[in-house]
Design an enzyme around this catalytic site. Sequence first.
Site, short mmCIF file in Angstrom:
data_model
loop_
_atom_site.label_atom_id
_atom_site.label_comp_id
_atom_site.label_asym_id
_atom_site.label_seq_id
_atom_site.Cartn_x
_atom_site.Cartn_y
_atom_site.Cartn_z
N HIS A 24 0.88 -1.17 0.00
CA HIS A 24 0.00 0.00 0.00
C HIS A 24 0.91 1.22 0.00
O HIS A 24 1.79 1.36 0.84
CB HIS A 24 -0.91 0.03 1.22
CG HIS A 24 -1.78 1.25 1.25
ND1 HIS A 24 -2.94 1.32 0.51
CD2 HIS A 24 -1.63 2.44 1.85
CE1 HIS A 24 -3.49 2.51 0.69
NE2 HIS A 24 -2.70 3.21 1.50
N CYS A 25 0.70 2.09 -0.95
CA CYS A 25 1.56 3.26 -1.11
C CYS A 25 0.85 4.52 -0.61
O CYS A 25 -0.19 4.90 -1.15
CB CYS A 25 1.93 3.43 -2.58
SG CYS A 25 2.98 4.85 -2.86
N PRO A 26 1.42 5.18 0.41
CA PRO A 26 0.80 6.42 0.88
C PRO A 26 0.95 7.58 -0.10
O PRO A 26 0.20 8.53 -0.04
CB PRO A 26 1.53 6.71 2.20
CG PRO A 26 2.82 5.98 2.09
CD PRO A 26 2.58 4.79 1.21
#
Length: 167
Positions: A6-8
Amino acid sequence: LKMDHHCPWINNCVGFGNYRHFCLFMWYLAASCAFVVAVLSYGFSDVIFHLRWRRLPGTRLGRQFILTAFMICCSIFIALCILGGFHAYLVLTNQTTIEFQTNMSRRRTARKNGEFFRNPYDLGRSRNFQQVFGPNPFCRFRWAFPAIAQGPSGNGCDFPSLRARGR
């Protein structure tokens, strides 16, 4: 299922459907930061090292903008080189970040047992690259333009492996 992380930065999960877009996002952002650093480097050196002994042109606020933009772009560029280098390694070895962690554990266990561990999905650099960026030749740079490049084949759940090829 090929799920990477999951990429912020993009506020989304990165996986089979958008991993090449994530890699290209990092590439384009690094290129943009390098461009800004190159453009601002002359003004930055003037402000920092006072190469001109006469009064510096522009307002104090303008010089602060140059310093701030230069430092932010340098910081982001360094972070992207580290992160992008890691993801380039992952692309060339056909791994996700999750697989990287489990493969390190398997490699350590195999080494303790005197065995050699090889990632079963590692098909060679060229085919690994095509697994992420589609069947576009690397040297033609068509892969860098997702609007005209052909996407990766597959459904995101089944992938070619060395075991399937009988190696």
